[in-house]
Scaffold this motif. Sequence first.
Motif, PDB file in Angstrom:
ATOM      1  N   UNK A  76      90.853   8.124 -67.574  1.00 35.85           N
ATOM      2  CA  UNK A  76      92.111   7.816 -67.356  1.00 35.85           C
ATOM      3  C   UNK A  76      92.475   6.212 -67.312  1.00 35.85           C
ATOM      4  N   UNK A  77      93.622   5.890 -68.387  1.00 35.44           N
ATOM      5  CA  UNK A  77      93.756   4.459 -68.604  1.00 35.44           C
ATOM      6  C   UNK A  77      94.238   3.861 -67.302  1.00 35.44           C
ATOM      7  N   UNK A  78      93.762   2.517 -67.023  1.00 35.31           N
ATOM      8  CA  UNK A  78      94.505   1.936 -65.838  1.00 35.31           C
ATOM      9  C   UNK A  78      95.906   1.550 -65.910  1.00 35.31           C
ATOM     10  N   UNK A  79      96.891   1.585 -64.772  1.00 36.04           N
ATOM     11  CA  UNK A  79      98.063   1.498 -64.865  1.00 36.04           C
ATOM     12  C   UNK A  79      98.502   0.222 -65.372  1.00 36.04           C
ATOM     13  N   UNK A  80      99.495  -0.019 -66.206  1.00 41.53           N
ATOM     14  CA  UNK A  80      99.854  -1.295 -66.719  1.00 41.53           C
ATOM     15  C   UNK A  80     100.563  -1.988 -65.280  1.00 41.53           C
TER      16      UNK A  80
ATOM     17  N   UNK B 194      95.414   4.183 -74.892  1.00 43.05           N
ATOM     18  CA  UNK B 194      95.161   2.608 -74.443  1.00 43.05           C
ATOM     19  C   UNK B 194      93.821   2.304 -74.895  1.00 43.05           C
ATOM     20  N   UNK B 195      93.553   1.166 -75.383  1.00 44.46           N
ATOM     21  CA  UNK B 195      92.207   0.712 -76.015  1.00 44.46           C
ATOM     22  C   UNK B 195      91.222   0.838 -74.878  1.00 44.46           C
ATOM     23  N   UNK B 196      91.741   0.623 -73.637  1.00 41.53           N
ATOM     24  CA  UNK B 196      90.693   0.576 -72.304  1.00 41.53           C
ATOM     25  C   UNK B 196      89.892   2.198 -72.477  1.00 41.53           C
ATOM     26  N   UNK B 197      90.883   3.271 -72.599  1.00 34.45           N
ATOM     27  CA  UNK B 197      90.453   4.358 -72.497  1.00 34.45           C
ATOM     28  C   UNK B 197      89.314   4.631 -73.698  1.00 34.45           C
ATOM     29  N   UNK B 198      89.639   4.059 -75.007  1.00 33.86           N
ATOM     30  CA  UNK B 198      88.802   4.213 -76.105  1.00 33.86           C
ATOM     31  C   UNK B 198      87.635   3.787 -75.710  1.00 33.86           C
ATOM     32  N   UNK B 199      87.337   2.426 -75.328  1.00 28.46           N
ATOM     33  CA  UNK B 199      86.120   1.773 -74.948  1.00 28.46           C
ATOM     34  C   UNK B 199      85.568   2.494 -73.712  1.00 28.46           C
ATOM     35  N   UNK B 200      86.124   3.262 -73.027  1.00 31.92           N
ATOM     36  CA  UNK B 200      85.309   4.230 -72.017  1.00 31.92           C
ATOM     37  C   UNK B 200      84.734   5.340 -72.660  1.00 31.92           C
ATOM     38  N   UNK B 201      85.501   5.871 -73.680  1.00 33.57           N
ATOM     39  CA  UNK B 201      84.842   6.966 -74.469  1.00 33.57           C
ATOM     40  C   UNK B 201      83.702   6.432 -75.427  1.00 33.57           C
ATOM     41  N   UNK B 202      83.818   5.235 -75.841  1.00 36.92           N
ATOM     42  CA  UNK B 202      82.919   4.827 -76.901  1.00 36.92           C
ATOM     43  C   UNK B 202      81.542   4.692 -76.227  1.00 36.92           C
ATOM     44  N   UNK B 203      81.226   4.686 -75.032  1.00 40.16           N
ATOM     45  CA  UNK B 203      79.888   4.848 -74.490  1.00 40.16           C
ATOM     46  C   UNK B 203      79.316   3.553 -74.163  1.00 40.16           C
TER      47      UNK B 203
END
Length: 493
Positions: A102-106, A406-415
């Motif tokens: 879950x992306x952090x709230x803005x 969000x890019x933060x979510x992509x980073x978390x999923x990127x491993x």
Amino acid sequence: MAAVSSASDTGDPRGRHPPERRLLILGGPQSGKTSTANSILGDEVFDVGTETTHSNVGQTEIYGRRVTVVDTPPWAIPSDPEENPEADSNDNAGAESENPTRPPPSLDCEGPCMGAILCPPGPHAILLVVSVTQPFTDTERRAAEEQLGALGGGTWRYSMVVFTGVDKLPKGVFIEEHIENTGESLQWLVERCGSRYHAFDNTRKDTEDNTQVPELMEKVEEMITDNQGWYFEVNELILLEEEQARRALDEERMRMEEHVRQRDQMIGGPPRELRLLLLGWKGVGKSSVGNSILGRRYFESGQETELCLRRQALVSGRRITIVDTPGWDWFSVRRTPKRIRQESQRGAALLRPGPHTLLLVLPVVSSLTARKRRTLLSHIETLFGDSACLHTMVLFSCGDWLGRTPIEEHILRGGRELQRLLEFCGNYYHVLDSKIPGKDRSVSVLLDKMEEMIRENGDKAFLPIQTEWLSEESSYSSDNTEPEDDCRGCQLQ
């Protein structure tokens, strides 16, 4: 829990039949929420051209009764739990609040409680706006449920679904058929609202025969009658938490404004210069990234870059100098030809007295394995030295592929490998949609991040040119200006 206030609660006979009606409008992104608010108010009170980031209030008079309408920011779409099976593992028990997908709230995001505060003592009706042109899946259903849950208990009895874009339905298809055909999630939402719904065509708001708003208000009156004149009141504890969150938001906003003020004070005399070196694998979109930052097609994209090319433009009050370089091999430094490695170094030499930022371009569509990560870092450290990490920022290209993720979510999923790469770069990163040069508003944000990194580096504001980078410089480089003229007027040295 949220409490329901009524005339019987206060002993005030006027509370059962208040002189006004208060409507709280909630909905997801691109749902037509703001247009619906304007249609009810009968005027363009709220700006429909930009995304709503803060709750806004508008008032009008309908049939002699004052109507208060509160437009709110769109609710966040929760991530799909099926995409994060680790969240349910025994090793991570009780970590629901720490769900990494879950992306952090803005910082600029307000919850629905703020909207409820703006129509005291509470809304008579909560209008959940749903567009018929967008799919309503279980993810959207959970988003609506979480949004109302943030207000506390007892909200559904005051809720009504408002469908927008009904003019886009196929000819002869009524809203009832749309509800039935869309699926269980939408049916669940309508049933949860006591089967209260209304169809809105915002394109008809200026027509003389438009009866949509009066019909909507009649349905609101019926709901208020069913609720015996009561309105929804947010629990004081929830209000306190929302107030604390609002104060934190204001403090952060003041801090950001101070940062902008200090940055603006730096402007004066010659434009500030930022010197950027584009680096990365073959075919990752470095040339397109350079075009996006400069706002024009200075670099030829779509074909392999053979020689370094330097271009310059004024962007957001700064003189931006960019050198595009040939791409590296994806899996090995040795497989990158010596000429290409030398060309990367000569590209840095074109940015006298040295580049402020090494922009490591990484497509969001590519996966990063341990071997790929090691190869990238080996290229950087071999070519530019151990201190290069202080000046390196990861720039994610092809940002349009993320959609609303969000890019933060992509980073978390990127491993872990992607996260280790970012750690090497001091967690400096940015995402850019390089399809349309000059149209991406995030370029200014990117430049702000670069200046922040420069300030963090203190007296090491840029990566100094090494003697070995200058060998045979002119024989492999293509440019229209002399290297010595690159940094005239630079204030960030």
